[in-house]
Design a protein around this motif. Sequence first.
Motif, mmCIF file in Angstrom:
data_model
loop_
_atom_site.group_PDB
_atom_site.id
_atom_site.type_symbol
_atom_site.label_atom_id
_atom_site.label_comp_id
_atom_site.label_asym_id
_atom_site.label_seq_id
_atom_site.Cartn_x
_atom_site.Cartn_y
_atom_site.Cartn_z
ATOM 1 N N ARG A 24 0.696 -1.189 -0.067
ATOM 2 C CA ARG A 24 0.134 -0.103 0.207
ATOM 3 C C ARG A 24 1.025 1.170 0.046
ATOM 4 O O ARG A 24 0.432 2.229 -0.710
ATOM 5 C CB ARG A 24 -0.865 -0.101 1.233
ATOM 6 N N LEU A 25 1.881 1.185 0.760
ATOM 7 C CA LEU A 25 2.911 2.415 0.687
ATOM 8 C C LEU A 25 3.495 2.617 -0.612
ATOM 9 O O LEU A 25 3.581 3.878 -1.279
ATOM 10 C CB LEU A 25 4.168 2.157 1.812
ATOM 11 N N PHE B 120 0.940 4.076 -2.753
ATOM 12 C CA PHE B 120 0.832 5.377 -2.402
ATOM 13 C C PHE B 120 1.890 6.459 -2.885
ATOM 14 O O PHE B 120 1.562 7.390 -3.516
ATOM 15 C CB PHE B 120 0.615 5.478 -1.021
ATOM 16 N N LEU B 121 3.085 5.801 -3.047
ATOM 17 C CA LEU B 121 4.230 6.719 -3.399
ATOM 18 C C LEU B 121 4.591 6.579 -4.949
ATOM 19 O O LEU B 121 5.541 7.156 -5.340
ATOM 20 C CB LEU B 121 5.554 6.177 -2.667
ATOM 21 N N ASN B 122 3.739 5.938 -5.576
ATOM 22 C CA ASN B 122 3.679 5.966 -6.986
ATOM 23 C C ASN B 122 3.749 7.158 -7.700
ATOM 24 O O ASN B 122 2.548 7.871 -7.127
ATOM 25 C CB ASN B 122 2.709 4.789 -7.517
ATOM 26 N N VAL C 43 7.322 13.220 1.071
ATOM 27 C CA VAL C 43 6.708 12.030 1.599
ATOM 28 C C VAL C 43 7.399 10.877 1.916
ATOM 29 O O VAL C 43 7.285 10.285 2.940
ATOM 30 C CB VAL C 43 5.519 12.012 0.922
ATOM 31 N N ALA C 44 8.181 10.380 0.899
ATOM 32 C CA ALA C 44 8.959 9.277 0.988
ATOM 33 C C ALA C 44 10.230 9.223 1.934
ATOM 34 O O ALA C 44 10.421 8.248 2.718
ATOM 35 C CB ALA C 44 9.673 9.039 -0.402
#
Length: 92
Positions: free
Chosen positions: A4-5, A8-10, A53-54
Motif C-alpha cells: 500500500r505504501l 501511495f508513493l507511485n 513524503v517518501a
Amino acid sequence: MANRLLQFLNPDNFEQAWQKVAANNGCAGVDRETIRQCGEQIECNLAKLLHQVARGTYRPLPLRQIAIPKKSGGWRILRVPTVRDRIVSRRC
C-alpha cells in the motif's frame, strides 16, 4: 502494508491526485499558492512533494481560516488546506 505504501508513493498516484485537486479549483491555503500557480511547475512540485513524503520530511501546513456569512446570520468558518496538502491527502 508495504504494498500500500509503494502504491501511495507511485508518481502516477500523485499525478492522479493532482488532477482531482486541480479539477476542484479550490482557493489557496495559508501559503497563498493557487491551483494555477502550482500547475505552472507541476512536474517539479509533484517530484518534490513525493520526495518529502517518501523521506518522512513532509509536514502539512496550518489551515487557512476564512469566515463567510450564513443566510441565517452569523458566520461560518471554512478551513482551507494548501494545494500540496490536498494532493497528499487525496486518495486515488
